[in-house]
Design a protein around this motif. Sequence first.
Motif, PDB file in Angstrom:
ATOM      1  N   ASP A  84     -14.242 -11.037  10.508  1.00 18.17           N
ATOM      2  CA  ASP A  84     -15.503 -10.463  10.003  1.00 18.17           C
ATOM      3  C   ASP A  84     -15.753  -9.067  10.559  1.00 18.17           C
ATOM      4  N   LYS A  85     -15.421  -8.887  11.837  1.00 18.97           N
ATOM      5  CA  LYS A  85     -15.594  -7.578  12.482  1.00 18.97           C
ATOM      6  C   LYS A  85     -14.713  -6.527  11.805  1.00 18.97           C
ATOM      7  N   ALA A  86     -13.452  -6.867  11.568  1.00 18.00           N
ATOM      8  CA  ALA A  86     -12.525  -5.937  10.902  1.00 18.00           C
ATOM      9  C   ALA A  86     -12.995  -5.645   9.472  1.00 18.00           C
ATOM     10  N   LEU A  87     -13.457  -6.683   8.784  1.00 20.71           N
ATOM     11  CA  LEU A  87     -13.946  -6.514   7.417  1.00 20.71           C
ATOM     12  C   LEU A  87     -15.174  -5.601   7.389  1.00 20.71           C
ATOM     13  N   ARG A  88     -16.103  -5.790   8.334  1.00 21.37           N
ATOM     14  CA  ARG A  88     -17.301  -4.934   8.407  1.00 21.37           C
ATOM     15  C   ARG A  88     -16.925  -3.470   8.620  1.00 21.37           C
ATOM     16  N   ARG A  89     -15.932  -3.226   9.430  1.00 18.87           N
ATOM     17  CA  ARG A  89     -15.509  -1.842   9.692  1.00 18.87           C
ATOM     18  C   ARG A  89     -14.954  -1.187   8.430  1.00 18.87           C
ATOM     19  N   ILE A  90     -14.162  -1.924   7.677  1.00 23.52           N
ATOM     20  CA  ILE A  90     -13.589  -1.369   6.444  1.00 23.52           C
ATOM     21  C   ILE A  90     -14.690  -1.159   5.403  1.00 23.52           C
ATOM     22  N   VAL A 127     -16.785   1.978   6.105  1.00 15.77           N
ATOM     23  CA  VAL A 127     -16.197   3.249   5.674  1.00 15.77           C
ATOM     24  C   VAL A 127     -16.551   3.510   4.211  1.00 15.77           C
ATOM     25  N   LEU A 128     -16.443   2.477   3.393  1.00 18.97           N
ATOM     26  CA  LEU A 128     -16.732   2.629   1.960  1.00 18.97           C
ATOM     27  C   LEU A 128     -18.229   2.793   1.708  1.00 18.97           C
ATOM     28  N   ALA A 129     -19.042   2.060   2.441  1.00 20.44           N
ATOM     29  CA  ALA A 129     -20.495   2.145   2.259  1.00 20.44           C
ATOM     30  C   ALA A 129     -21.011   3.538   2.621  1.00 20.44           C
ATOM     31  N   ARG A 130     -20.477   4.120   3.693  1.00 24.41           N
ATOM     32  CA  ARG A 130     -20.927   5.457   4.096  1.00 24.41           C
ATOM     33  C   ARG A 130     -20.595   6.511   3.056  1.00 24.41           C
ATOM     34  N   ARG A 131     -19.607   6.249   2.224  1.00 24.66           N
ATOM     35  CA  ARG A 131     -19.253   7.196   1.170  1.00 24.66           C
ATOM     36  C   ARG A 131     -19.904   6.830  -0.162  1.00 24.66           C
ATOM     37  N   GLY A 132     -20.742   5.801  -0.146  1.00 26.68           N
ATOM     38  CA  GLY A 132     -21.565   5.484  -1.300  1.00 26.68           C
ATOM     39  C   GLY A 132     -20.949   4.598  -2.362  1.00 26.68           C
ATOM     40  N   PHE A 133     -19.867   3.904  -2.045  1.00 27.57           N
ATOM     41  CA  PHE A 133     -19.271   3.033  -3.050  1.00 27.57           C
ATOM     42  C   PHE A 133     -20.119   1.776  -3.208  1.00 27.57           C
ATOM     43  N   PRO A 134     -20.152   1.204  -4.411  1.00 30.85           N
ATOM     44  CA  PRO A 134     -20.967   0.002  -4.649  1.00 30.85           C
ATOM     45  C   PRO A 134     -20.549  -1.149  -3.728  1.00 30.85           C
ATOM     46  N   GLN A 135     -21.527  -1.936  -3.336  1.00 28.06           N
ATOM     47  CA  GLN A 135     -21.297  -3.007  -2.365  1.00 28.06           C
ATOM     48  C   GLN A 135     -20.256  -4.014  -2.841  1.00 28.06           C
ATOM     49  N   SER A 136     -20.350  -4.449  -4.078  1.00 26.70           N
ATOM     50  CA  SER A 136     -19.413  -5.475  -4.563  1.00 26.70           C
ATOM     51  C   SER A 136     -17.979  -4.938  -4.584  1.00 26.70           C
ATOM     52  N   MET A 137     -17.816  -3.688  -5.043  1.00 23.24           N
ATOM     53  CA  MET A 137     -16.482  -3.088  -5.063  1.00 23.24           C
ATOM     54  C   MET A 137     -15.984  -2.894  -3.632  1.00 23.24           C
ATOM     55  N   SER A 138     -16.839  -2.447  -2.757  1.00 26.17           N
ATOM     56  CA  SER A 138     -16.444  -2.209  -1.369  1.00 26.17           C
ATOM     57  C   SER A 138     -15.962  -3.490  -0.702  1.00 26.17           C
ATOM     58  N   ARG A 180     -11.619  -6.618   1.449  1.00 30.29           N
ATOM     59  CA  ARG A 180     -10.918  -7.896   1.663  1.00 30.29           C
ATOM     60  C   ARG A 180      -9.443  -7.768   1.312  1.00 30.29           C
ATOM     61  N   GLU A 181      -9.158  -7.105   0.174  1.00 26.17           N
ATOM     62  CA  GLU A 181      -7.767  -6.916  -0.242  1.00 26.17           C
ATOM     63  C   GLU A 181      -6.986  -6.102   0.793  1.00 26.17           C
ATOM     64  N   ALA A 182      -7.607  -5.038   1.294  1.00 30.14           N
ATOM     65  CA  ALA A 182      -6.941  -4.187   2.289  1.00 30.14           C
ATOM     66  C   ALA A 182      -6.712  -4.939   3.589  1.00 30.14           C
ATOM     67  N   LEU A 183      -7.717  -5.718   4.006  1.00 31.42           N
ATOM     68  CA  LEU A 183      -7.575  -6.494   5.240  1.00 31.42           C
ATOM     69  C   LEU A 183      -6.507  -7.574   5.082  1.00 31.42           C
ATOM     70  N   ASP A 184      -6.499  -8.250   3.950  1.00 32.47           N
ATOM     71  CA  ASP A 184      -5.482  -9.287   3.704  1.00 32.47           C
ATOM     72  C   ASP A 184      -4.078  -8.675   3.715  1.00 32.47           C
ATOM     73  N   ALA A 185      -3.928  -7.521   3.081  1.00 29.50           N
ATOM     74  CA  ALA A 185      -2.618  -6.869   3.051  1.00 29.50           C
ATOM     75  C   ALA A 185      -2.185  -6.460   4.452  1.00 29.50           C
ATOM     76  N   ARG A 186      -3.119  -5.945   5.240  1.00 30.79           N
ATOM     77  CA  ARG A 186      -2.779  -5.519   6.608  1.00 30.79           C
ATOM     78  C   ARG A 186      -2.452  -6.737   7.494  1.00 30.79           C
ATOM     79  N   THR A 187      -3.206  -7.798   7.324  1.00 32.89           N
ATOM     80  CA  THR A 187      -2.949  -9.022   8.098  1.00 32.89           C
ATOM     81  C   THR A 187      -1.565  -9.573   7.753  1.00 32.89           C
ATOM     82  N   ALA A 188      -1.225  -9.568   6.465  1.00 34.40           N
ATOM     83  CA  ALA A 188       0.110 -10.044   6.055  1.00 34.40           C
ATOM     84  C   ALA A 188       1.201  -9.155   6.619  1.00 34.40           C
ATOM     85  N   GLU A 189       0.952  -7.866   6.648  1.00 35.61           N
ATOM     86  CA  GLU A 189       1.925  -6.908   7.188  1.00 35.61           C
ATOM     87  C   GLU A 189       2.134  -7.139   8.676  1.00 35.61           C
TER      88      GLU A 189
END
Length: 192
Positions: free
Chosen positions: A155-161, A164-175, A180-189
Amino acid sequence: MTSQEEKIARLKRAIAEFTPGQFDQEAEKTKATVRKRALGLLDARARSRHELRGRLLDAEFDPVVVEDVLDDLAAVNLINDADFAHEWVRQRHARRGKSTRVLDQELRDKGVDAATRAVALDQIDAADEETTARALAEKKARTIREVPADRADTDKALRRIVGVLARRGFPQSMSLRIAREALDARTAELGR
């Protein structure tokens, strides 16, 4: 041609089109200082008419003279809100990863009218915005050095990612989806 060379060329054209007998020396003396300050501000970066007006009025120049100088600069196309807005959106989206919502607010703050903002923002479509958000999320996810140990770390890692998107104004659902996709990909890596 550089922007400085373009400005000089425009001024030369304006001088060439000048009709003798129209020159009011007193008015020109009064406008010279304001014009010099305005050109200095425009040399630093492009500005909207509203923004330039504000800077000149903050410098305590006479409002009537400021409007005359702004009209002169607009007549030779040294200030043009449509060009300014188009370039502002292009650069801030490409270089800073700003969302259309944030860019719209920035242009509104700079005094650009709604129609001009809409035309400038049309150069960014939903796919461009998602691609930018995805790149930012992936970049932030790469800062994670180890697989999250438990739900709290995840959850902490997800909040950080998402942050970053929220500060640049991207919609919450898209962010949240992209984070989640980026975190899942990084965790798998990292889990390999």
